[in-house]
Design an enzyme around this catalytic site. Structure first.
Site, PDB file in Angstrom:
ATOM      1  N   GLN A 149       0.834  -1.206   0.000  1.00 44.06           N
ATOM      2  CA  GLN A 149       0.000   0.000   0.000  1.00 44.06           C
ATOM      3  C   GLN A 149       0.875   1.264   0.000  1.00 44.06           C
ATOM      4  O   GLN A 149       0.591   2.228  -0.685  1.00 44.06           O
ATOM      5  CB  GLN A 149      -0.919  -0.012   1.230  1.00 44.06           C
ATOM      6  CG  GLN A 149      -1.638   1.297   1.511  1.00 44.06           C
ATOM      7  CD  GLN A 149      -2.620   1.682   0.411  1.00 44.06           C
ATOM      8  OE1 GLN A 149      -3.105   0.821  -0.321  1.00 44.06           O
ATOM      9  NE2 GLN A 149      -2.892   2.969   0.290  1.00 44.06           N
ATOM     10  N   GLU A 150       1.951   1.218   0.771  1.00 43.19           N
ATOM     11  CA  GLU A 150       2.779   2.402   0.936  1.00 43.19           C
ATOM     12  C   GLU A 150       3.620   2.716  -0.297  1.00 43.19           C
ATOM     13  O   GLU A 150       3.722   3.863  -0.705  1.00 43.19           O
ATOM     14  CB  GLU A 150       3.707   2.234   2.149  1.00 43.19           C
ATOM     15  CG  GLU A 150       2.979   2.192   3.483  1.00 43.19           C
ATOM     16  CD  GLU A 150       2.466   3.558   3.925  1.00 43.19           C
ATOM     17  OE1 GLU A 150       2.469   4.499   3.130  1.00 43.19           O
ATOM     18  OE2 GLU A 150       2.043   3.678   5.090  1.00 43.19           O
TER      19      GLU A 150
END
Ligand code: GLU
Length: 486
Positions: A313-314
């Site tokens: 996600q990051e």
């Protein structure tokens, strides 16, 4: 005359008593299907062993069909016994065998050709038959484009039925059916170029797309169709009526929707492009960092797949990722967080992952005791994203609305209000982009789900890139561990 008629009346009475006894006796000899099943105390269900239906993980039996039919058995107070068929023809043969399984729950399309072998329940999922091709090949867009292609489908499937019907219009159409493969094999064969095209249902693709990065939808062949459970046409309606009542209840009380979200929701979140991009990154990027995720997870007592999902996600697992706001590295740490967690080089993936792991554990420890798992994990992620103060504000607003501040489902509804003056002006920490943690948590949960599917217990410790070759061995999370409650 009188005596005679009295005799006739008496005889008639006797006859009706005997008649009633016969009827009652008849009932005892031939119980309804439901009564038979209830007397045995066991619901015997036939299914297919595949990711979209039923499979075993280290915690036991799981899969969309399994979970749905398990609830049905529980509602009836029956023990569930699952049997698997090697192919669809065998599945229908078993269903119609005397003393065989009484219910088929196998991702079955309610097709015309099946009416002889099956009596279908109310639908529980709408799917679309999709022609699948390999990325890089010319994309077929209509039925004519199927001509001259190597096409393989499951023997006895609704797709074989569709192709047979299409062949009546396009006599040159050639295709093969195989009883020796499952949908995962068909998709792998397209992915690897062993066949040109296959035809699968959209739910099967949704479940499997994340394994096969080259697989693409060419076009939908025909209209949406219904998946339904089936009983044998020789049985009476008693069990079927119960099945229908259950499916209706599951529609109404939202449990069916929650199950759909859990198994198929990632496609809504990722989209098909996202799903195959994820598959590509799973093979190409994750193996480089998997070891670090596992080590950091073990050191901090968290699930490595959750850390890996956060990393995706990051930064999409890119160690040199940098944002305008000054967060950097695979886990996108701020300078302050990095320093607090003892990270000296944020662009070093090992350090970044260790820092992220320590930080999520730290954030989770700060949460009030009243928040229990699995919600606790989702709150920790939200806090990681937006900060503990804003999260606390959102919890207070949630409580003021009469909702539960310890339930992620409730708090996520309220979080976006932190971006509206009418609401944030009343809070302690003020404005925040409250919608962001909602997406953040939702995405991570999807990646986490996918990672738990593709991680195989028998291959624990080996690299995911390798494990992708051995589908469908699938592993899911530990019981009670970050499982969204249904
Ligand atoms: N749903 C298909 C059928 O009813 C089987 C699974 C698939 O090929 O997608 O035949």
């Amino acid at each position: 005359m009188f005596a005679h008629s009295a005799f006739r009346v008496r005889r008639a009475c006797w006859l009706s008593v005997i008649g009633i006894l016969l009827v009652l006796g008849g009932c005892a000899e031939e119980p309804s299907t439901l009564e038979r099943v209830q007397a045995e105390g066991v619901l015997r269900v036939i299914t297919r062993n595949s990711p979209a239906t039923y499979f075993q993980d280290r915690n036991g039996e799981t899969g969309f069909e399994y979970e749905l039919v398990k609830r049905f058995a529980d509602d009836l107070g029956l023990e569930l016994k699952i049997e698997t068929a090697d192919n669809l023809d065998e599945l229908f043969a078993s269903l119609n065998k005397p003393n065989g399984p009484v219910l088929a729950a196998a991702g079955l399309v309610e097709s015309d050709g099946r009416q002889q072998h099956a009596r279908f329940s109310l639908p529980y999922l709408e799917v679309t038959p999709q022609v699948i091709y390999r990325n890089g090949q010319q994309r077929p867009t209509r039925p004519d484009d199927l001509l001259g292609k190597r096409i393989l489908v499951l023997k006895g499937s609704s797709h074989a039925e569709q192709l047979a019907a299409l062949k009546l219009q396009l006599p040159e159409l050639a295709y093969e059916e195989s009883a020796a493969v499952e949908v995962v094999d068909l998709l792998r064969m397209v992915d690897e170029g062993q066949i040109d095209l296959t035809l699968v249902d959209s739910n099967e693709l949704a479940m499997n797309q994340v394994y096969f990065s080259n697989v693409r939808v060419a076009f939908d062949l025909g209209d949406a169709q219904n998946l339904a459970w089936a009983t044998a046409p020789g049985e009476d309606r008693s069990l079927l009526d119960e099945m229908n009542a259950f499916i209706e209840r599951a529609h109404k009380n939202g449990s069916l929707q929650r199950l759909k979200d859990r198994y198929y929701g990632h496609v809504d979140v990722l989209g098909y492009v996202g799903a195959y991009t994820f598959a590509k990154h799973l093979q190409q990027r994750l193996p480089r960092y998997e070891k670090y995720f596992r080590e950091a997870a073990q050191a901090n007592q968290v699930d490595w797949r959750l850390l890996a999902a956060m990393g995706y996600q990051e930064s999409l697992w890119q160690p040199t990722a940098t944002s305008k706001t000054g967060v950097r590295g695979l886990m996108m740490l701020t300078l302050r967080t990095a320093q607090a967690m003892g990270v000296s080089d944020r662009l070093n993936p090992k350090q970044s992952i260790e820092g992220g792991a320590k930080y999520i554990v730290y954030v989770k420890d700060q949460l009030p005791e009243s928040i229990q798992e699995p919600d606790r994990t989702w709150f920790a992620l939200a806090s990681y994203n937006i900060g503990g103060g804003h999260l606390e504000d959102a919890r207070k607003l949630t409580e003021a609305e009469g909702l539960d501040p310890n339930k992620w489902l409730d708090v996520q509804k309220i979080l976006p209000r932190l971006a509206q003056k009418q609401w944030y002006s009343k809070t302690r920490y003020g404005y925040a982009r409250g919608g962001e943690p909602v997406h953040f948590v939702r995405n991570i949960r999807r990646y986490y789900d996918i990672l738990t599917w593709v991680t195989q217990p028998q291959l624990e410790g080996s690299q995911l890139a390798e494990s992708n070759q051995h589908l469908p061995g699938i592993d899911k999370r530990q019981p009670n561990e970050q499982t969204p409650p249904l």
